[in-house]
Design a protein around this motif. Structure first.
Motif, PDB file in Angstrom:
ATOM      1  N   PRO A  74       0.760  -1.337   0.029  1.00  0.00           N
ATOM      2  CA  PRO A  74      -0.137  -0.098  -0.107  1.00  0.00           C
ATOM      3  C   PRO A  74       0.817   1.253   0.025  1.00  0.00           C
ATOM      4  CG  PRO A  74      -0.959  -1.579   1.709  1.00  0.00           C
ATOM      5  CD  PRO A  74       0.337  -2.161   1.071  1.00  0.00           C
ATOM      6  N   ALA A  75       1.873   1.311   0.695  1.00  0.00           N
ATOM      7  CA  ALA A  75       2.707   2.348   0.774  1.00  0.00           C
ATOM      8  C   ALA A  75       3.303   2.725  -0.576  1.00  0.00           C
ATOM      9  CB  ALA A  75       3.948   2.219   1.679  1.00  0.00           C
ATOM     10  N   ALA A  76       3.727   1.735  -1.364  1.00  0.00           N
ATOM     11  CA  ALA A  76       4.262   1.999  -2.705  1.00  0.00           C
ATOM     12  C   ALA A  76       3.171   2.348  -3.461  1.00  0.00           C
ATOM     13  CB  ALA A  76       4.722   0.529  -3.371  1.00  0.00           C
ATOM     14  N   ALA A  77       1.886   2.019  -3.429  1.00  0.00           N
ATOM     15  CA  ALA A  77       0.768   2.716  -4.218  1.00  0.00           C
ATOM     16  C   ALA A  77       0.681   4.221  -3.948  1.00  0.00           C
ATOM     17  CB  ALA A  77      -0.414   1.611  -3.872  1.00  0.00           C
ATOM     18  N   GLY A  78       0.684   4.473  -2.783  1.00  0.00           N
ATOM     19  CA  GLY A  78       0.564   5.668  -2.442  1.00  0.00           C
ATOM     20  C   GLY A  78       1.532   6.577  -2.994  1.00  0.00           C
ATOM     21  N   ALA A  79       2.879   6.129  -2.890  1.00  0.00           N
ATOM     22  CA  ALA A  79       3.971   6.752  -3.626  1.00  0.00           C
ATOM     23  C   ALA A  79       3.512   6.999  -5.270  1.00  0.00           C
ATOM     24  CB  ALA A  79       5.463   6.212  -3.409  1.00  0.00           C
ATOM     25  N   MET A  80       3.155   6.041  -5.743  1.00  0.00           N
ATOM     26  CA  MET A  80       2.899   6.008  -7.209  1.00  0.00           C
ATOM     27  C   MET A  80       1.802   6.961  -7.578  1.00  0.00           C
ATOM     28  SD  MET A  80       3.119   4.998 -10.308  1.00  0.00           S
ATOM     29  CE  MET A  80       3.918   3.582 -10.891  1.00  0.00           C
ATOM     30  N   HIS A 123      -5.233  -2.000  -5.153  1.00  0.00           N
ATOM     31  CA  HIS A 123      -6.051  -1.928  -6.310  1.00  0.00           C
ATOM     32  C   HIS A 123      -7.018  -0.742  -5.970  1.00  0.00           C
ATOM     33  CE1 HIS A 123      -5.448  -5.763  -8.809  1.00  0.00           C
ATOM     34  NE2 HIS A 123      -3.955  -5.311  -8.498  1.00  0.00           N
ATOM     35  N   ASN A 124      -7.579  -0.809  -4.724  1.00  0.00           N
ATOM     36  CA  ASN A 124      -8.536   0.240  -4.104  1.00  0.00           C
ATOM     37  C   ASN A 124      -7.712   1.758  -4.686  1.00  0.00           C
ATOM     38  OD1 ASN A 124     -11.178   0.184  -2.906  1.00  0.00           O
ATOM     39  ND2 ASN A 124     -10.025  -1.499  -2.202  1.00  0.00           N
ATOM     40  N   ARG A 125      -6.476   1.706  -4.216  1.00  0.00           N
ATOM     41  CA  ARG A 125      -5.650   3.078  -4.424  1.00  0.00           C
ATOM     42  C   ARG A 125      -5.627   3.389  -5.801  1.00  0.00           C
ATOM     43  NH1 ARG A 125      -5.970   7.259  -2.884  1.00  0.00           N
ATOM     44  NH2 ARG A 125      -5.753   8.250  -4.901  1.00  0.00           N
ATOM     45  N   MET A 126      -4.945   2.391  -6.541  1.00  0.00           N
ATOM     46  CA  MET A 126      -4.673   2.562  -7.919  1.00  0.00           C
ATOM     47  C   MET A 126      -6.182   2.951  -8.715  1.00  0.00           C
ATOM     48  SD  MET A 126      -1.628   2.906  -8.548  1.00  0.00           S
ATOM     49  CE  MET A 126      -1.698   3.673  -7.098  1.00  0.00           C
ATOM     50  N   ALA A 127      -7.225   2.179  -8.249  1.00  0.00           N
ATOM     51  CA  ALA A 127      -8.492   2.558  -9.099  1.00  0.00           C
ATOM     52  C   ALA A 127      -8.866   3.987  -8.520  1.00  0.00           C
ATOM     53  CB  ALA A 127      -9.702   1.540  -8.181  1.00  0.00           C
ATOM     54  N   ALA A 128      -8.632   4.495  -7.778  1.00  0.00           N
ATOM     55  CA  ALA A 128      -8.918   6.004  -7.201  1.00  0.00           C
ATOM     56  C   ALA A 128      -8.290   6.905  -7.984  1.00  0.00           C
ATOM     57  CB  ALA A 128      -8.516   6.486  -5.917  1.00  0.00           C
ATOM     58  N   VAL A 129      -6.873   6.644  -8.455  1.00  0.00           N
ATOM     59  CA  VAL A 129      -6.213   7.211  -9.524  1.00  0.00           C
ATOM     60  C   VAL A 129      -6.571   7.316 -10.916  1.00  0.00           C
ATOM     61  CG1 VAL A 129      -3.845   7.562 -10.378  1.00  0.00           C
ATOM     62  CG2 VAL A 129      -4.132   6.926  -8.118  1.00  0.00           C
ATOM     63  N   LEU A 130      -6.772   5.924 -11.448  1.00  0.00           N
ATOM     64  CA  LEU A 130      -7.402   5.843 -12.746  1.00  0.00           C
ATOM     65  C   LEU A 130      -8.608   6.358 -12.883  1.00  0.00           C
ATOM     66  CD1 LEU A 130      -6.290   1.754 -12.894  1.00  0.00           C
ATOM     67  CD2 LEU A 130      -5.271   3.940 -14.045  1.00  0.00           C
ATOM     68  N   ALA A 131      -9.512   6.255 -11.829  1.00  0.00           N
ATOM     69  CA  ALA A 131     -10.825   7.170 -12.047  1.00  0.00           C
ATOM     70  C   ALA A 131     -10.781   8.461 -12.291  1.00  0.00           C
ATOM     71  CB  ALA A 131     -11.767   6.779 -10.909  1.00  0.00           C
ATOM     72  N   GLU A 132      -9.762   9.043 -11.261  1.00  0.00           N
ATOM     73  CA  GLU A 132      -9.330  10.450 -11.425  1.00  0.00           C
ATOM     74  C   GLU A 132      -8.728  10.968 -12.913  1.00  0.00           C
ATOM     75  OE1 GLU A 132      -6.484  13.826  -9.663  1.00  0.00           O
ATOM     76  OE2 GLU A 132      -6.840  11.802  -8.490  1.00  0.00           O
ATOM     77  N   LEU A 133      -8.334  10.110 -13.624  1.00  0.00           N
ATOM     78  CA  LEU A 133      -7.573  10.297 -14.877  1.00  0.00           C
ATOM     79  C   LEU A 133      -8.581  10.157 -15.978  1.00  0.00           C
ATOM     80  CD1 LEU A 133      -4.134   8.389 -14.169  1.00  0.00           C
ATOM     81  CD2 LEU A 133      -4.781  10.961 -14.033  1.00  0.00           C
ATOM     82  N   GLY A 134      -9.703   9.510 -15.776  1.00  0.00           N
ATOM     83  CA  GLY A 134     -10.674   9.205 -16.578  1.00  0.00           C
ATOM     84  C   GLY A 134     -10.604   7.943 -17.314  1.00  0.00           C
ATOM     85  N   PHE A 135      -9.905   7.045 -16.620  1.00  0.00           N
ATOM     86  CA  PHE A 135      -9.972   5.608 -17.049  1.00  0.00           C
ATOM     87  C   PHE A 135     -10.715   4.888 -16.154  1.00  0.00           C
ATOM     88  CE2 PHE A 135      -5.637   7.127 -17.972  1.00  0.00           C
ATOM     89  CZ  PHE A 135      -5.553   7.194 -19.337  1.00  0.00           C
ATOM     90  N   THR A 136     -12.144   4.901 -16.311  1.00  0.00           N
ATOM     91  CA  THR A 136     -13.191   4.479 -15.479  1.00  0.00           C
ATOM     92  C   THR A 136     -13.195   2.828 -15.669  1.00  0.00           C
ATOM     93  OG1 THR A 136     -14.958   5.236 -16.937  1.00  0.00           O
ATOM     94  CG2 THR A 136     -14.321   6.695 -15.084  1.00  0.00           C
ATOM     95  N   ALA A 137     -13.346   2.440 -16.770  1.00  0.00           N
ATOM     96  CA  ALA A 137     -13.415   1.210 -17.114  1.00  0.00           C
ATOM     97  C   ALA A 137     -12.293   0.363 -16.234  1.00  0.00           C
ATOM     98  CB  ALA A 137     -13.640   0.757 -18.566  1.00  0.00           C
ATOM     99  N   ARG A 138     -11.213   0.882 -16.377  1.00  0.00           N
ATOM    100  CA  ARG A 138     -10.027   0.278 -15.928  1.00  0.00           C
ATOM    101  C   ARG A 138     -10.062   0.245 -14.309  1.00  0.00           C
ATOM    102  NH1 ARG A 138      -6.938  -3.033 -18.941  1.00  0.00           N
ATOM    103  NH2 ARG A 138      -6.436  -2.176 -20.958  1.00  0.00           N
ATOM    104  N   ALA A 139     -10.731   1.556 -13.911  1.00  0.00           N
ATOM    105  CA  ALA A 139     -10.837   1.804 -12.241  1.00  0.00           C
ATOM    106  C   ALA A 139     -11.772   0.726 -11.937  1.00  0.00           C
ATOM    107  CB  ALA A 139     -11.159   3.072 -12.237  1.00  0.00           C
TER     108      ALA A 139
END
Length: 369
Positions: A74-80, A123-139
């Motif tokens: 999770p820490a690495a996901a936050g850093a990414m 995956h929760n963390r990265m889903a938030a990032v992907l949704a924010e970027l507009g990649f809703t299907a990937r999120a």
């Protein structure tokens, strides 16, 4: 708590935001140790205008696919998450690197390359990032895989509530309602709220967790703040569920619909507890405040209380201005506050122009007890 009594919570959060703004920084420590610290450090230098950092930064981005531990915790996901925000802030000079880094995230998440013991949180963390970027299907895919990897009731409920929120944003209401209700039922079953539960009367009782869980992280680590406790995370789940159910119920509801007022009252209660538990100086308190005022606005609109609608819209506008100044325009909570403010202005102007409810009410639409 009535609409007119919002000044207490609002004032505390706004005071904290203004203190951050005056100090020139929000209370975060963005740079983690190790390899991620080097990457983030280069990106921060580039954002500050140090041109000599761009070459090494580009080289680091090219090497991202080679890092087997890139998203292993999770820490690495936050850093990414923070690293991507810095690349995006660089704009044109790092446009290719930004796209490449996003592609690496998508590959790691969709390829199931995150260790299973951390997959739910990452995956929760990265889903938030992907949704924010507009990649809703990937999120959505990331959240569905996070749900499959959930190991505790809290991880399951948290992921369901995030999935419901994303589906509500996409206006996909049947699954949004279903997932919100499922997460809510899981919360009821797991923490045994009984009569003291956060219910349709808006009351907030003590929360007792049945088993220990691993809390999900924020993208950057707050200083001088304790890690999320289970009861705080359960409140977060309940806040998201109540918000989705309120949005779903409002669609086509007639003026003064008691169900809308009841759901709004429940949501206000949960949000008030969130602000109290996190403290005014935490971004999650800001999130809870925005959700809460939006719920107050929904109830005021349902009752035709144009006076309260105007006052609540002004509150959201103030929160949005301060959050952008203190947290930065790209911070997720600042973006959410600004979106809520814009929607509040639209709804209030429409209500006034249409004159659907010609009378105004001086009393609050409901009271949080």
């Amino acid at each position: 708590m009535s609409t007119s009594e919002l000044v207490g919570d609002t004032g505390d959060v706004l005071k904290a935001l203004r203190q951050w703004e005056e100090a020139g920084t929000a209370p975060f420590e963005p740079a983690p140790p190790g390899r991620w610290g080097d990457r983030v450090g280069l990106a921060e230098r580039a954002v500050r205008g140090e041109g000599e950092a761009l070459g090494p930064l580009r080289a680091e981005v090219r090497r991202l696919p080679e890092d087997e531990q890139l998203l292993d915790t999770p820490a690495a996901a936050g850093a990414m998450s923070y690293f991507l925000s810095l690349l995006r802030a660089l704009g044109a000079p790092a446009q290719g690197e930004y796209a490449r880094a996003v592609g690496v995230v998508v590959d790691r998440v969709s390829g199931g390359l995150v260790p299973v013991e951390h997959r739910c949180a990452v995956h929760n963390r990265m889903a938030a990032v992907l949704a924010e970027l507009g990649f809703t299907a990937r999120a959505r895919e990331a959240l569905e895989s996070a749900l499959r990897a959930a190991r505790t009731p809290l991880e399951t409920a948290y992921t369901l509530s995030r999935l419901a929120t994303l589906e509500a944003d996409l206006k996909d209401w049947p699954p949004a309602r279903r997932h919100a209700e499922e997460a809510g039922r899981l919360a009821e079953e797991t923490i045994g709220l009984a009569e003291e539960a956060v219910g349709l009367d808006g009351g907030v009782g003590a929360v007792h967790l049945a088993e220990p869980v691993v809390p999900l992280p924020e993208p950057r680590v707050p200083l001088a703040q304790q890690s999320p406790r289970p009861e705080q995370e359960w409140l977060d789940v309940r806040m998201r569920c109540a918000s989705v159910l309120l949005q779903a119920e409002r669609r086509g509801a007639p003026p003064g619909d008691p169900r809308v007022a009841a759901l709004a009252g429940a949501l206000v209660g949960v949000c008030a507890a969130q602000v109290d538990r996190w403290g005014a100086g935490h971004p999650r308190a800001l999130e809870a405040l925005v959700v809460r005022v939006s719920a107050e606005l929904a109830a005021a609109e349902s009752l035709g209380d144009l006076e309260s609608m105007g006052r609540l819209t002004e509150v959201l506008m103030g929160v949005a201005r301060c959050s952008v100044s203190a947290l930065g325009a790209r911070h997720p909570q600042a973006l959410a506050a600004r979106a809520a403010s814009t929607e509040a202005q639209r709804v209030t102007v429409r209500a006034r122009d249409q004159g659907t409810h010609p009378g105004t009410r001086s009393h609050a639409p409901y009271t949080h007890r």
